[in-house]
Design an enzyme around this catalytic site. Sequence first.
Site, PDB file in Angstrom:
ATOM      1  N   GLY A  17      27.622  -5.046  15.034  1.00  0.00           N
ATOM      2  CA  GLY A  17      26.580  -4.784  14.038  1.00  0.00           C
ATOM      3  C   GLY A  17      25.449  -3.959  14.617  1.00  0.00           C
ATOM      4  CE1 TYR A  30      21.495  -6.705  11.397  1.00  0.00           C
ATOM      5  CE2 TYR A  30      19.960  -8.361  10.565  1.00  0.00           C
ATOM      6  CZ  TYR A  30      20.946  -7.975  11.453  1.00  0.00           C
ATOM      7  OH  TYR A  30      21.399  -8.867  12.405  1.00  0.00           O
ATOM      8  CE  LYS A  58      24.370  -8.604  10.557  1.00  0.00           C
ATOM      9  NZ  LYS A  58      25.627  -8.685  11.336  1.00  0.00           N
TER      10      LYS A  58
END
Length: 243
Positions: free
Chosen positions: A86, A149, A153
Amino acid sequence: MSDTASSPTPQRVLVTGGNRGIGLAIARAFADAGDDVVVTYRSGEPPEGLQGVRCEVTDTASVDAAFDEAEQLLGGPVEVLVANAGITRDGLLMRMSDDDFDAVLQANLAGAFRCARRATKGMIRARKGRLIFISSVSGLTGAPGQANYSASKAGLVGLARSVARELGGRGITANVVAPGFIETDMTAALSQDVRDGYVATIPMRRFAQVEEVAGVVRFLASPAAGYVTGAVVPVDGGLGMGH
Ligand SMILES: NC(=O)c1ccc[n+]([C@@H]2O[C@H](COP(=O)([O-])OP(=O)(O)OC[C@H]3O[C@@H](n4cnc5c(N)ncnc54)[C@H](OP(=O)(O)O)[C@@H]3O)[C@@H](O)[C@H]2O)c1
């Protein structure tokens, strides 16, 4: 289960982005327990003492080739996938470029999807498998400056839960681990003031060690977690409680 507990039957484990940080700790925890482990790495060399294959998770051909190579090294299909690779490209919404948004979604969400899709080929045939996605507390609570982000996620939760429903009948579990602040290169770069500010908001009043994430990942791959699927397990010292 202690960190040193060995696996009853060695499993074939693939950890993406396992050359450093949390991924490396996860890979070492499995290897120390006697499992057969391959990590993927993008640049440089594989970590000492672990087998590695090169992989760019934003590229389907690279993912498929990496799995082919890993399965040769492991001597059979992957039984445990830890989708850990990631990136962050933080910025305020108004200033976030399309490229910053797309790059993070591609690496964190689409990358995990590509790996899960390839991994389940062998798992469906074997009628067993464990998919473990490394998300973040930011994906559950949101975080200013992390629209890209956090979206990526949070997306992992939908991905894991869809796969859990789709493949539960084949003996495959899909779970999410959501770390909070972990002692890694990334957090080591924070100034003491910023760090103190974050610590004050964490019920446990400290950042976690990478091994504390690895222990939870190993649990989810263990026989003890055989009936756990579609779960989101926080490893965040209480930071995201209630989300
Ligand atoms: N650190 C934290 O506090 C924290 C908190 C919550 C969640 N997480 C999540 O935990 C995971 C690991 O974090 P970390 O702190 O250990 O990160 P890290 O030290 O930055 O390592 C990230 C790993 O992912 C790999 N990677 C990134 N983009 C990739 C791509 N496109 N293709 C293939 N590999 C790629 C990196 O490869 P290279 O070495 O080639 O760059 C590296 O191995 C990430 O998913 C992160 O979002 C971390």
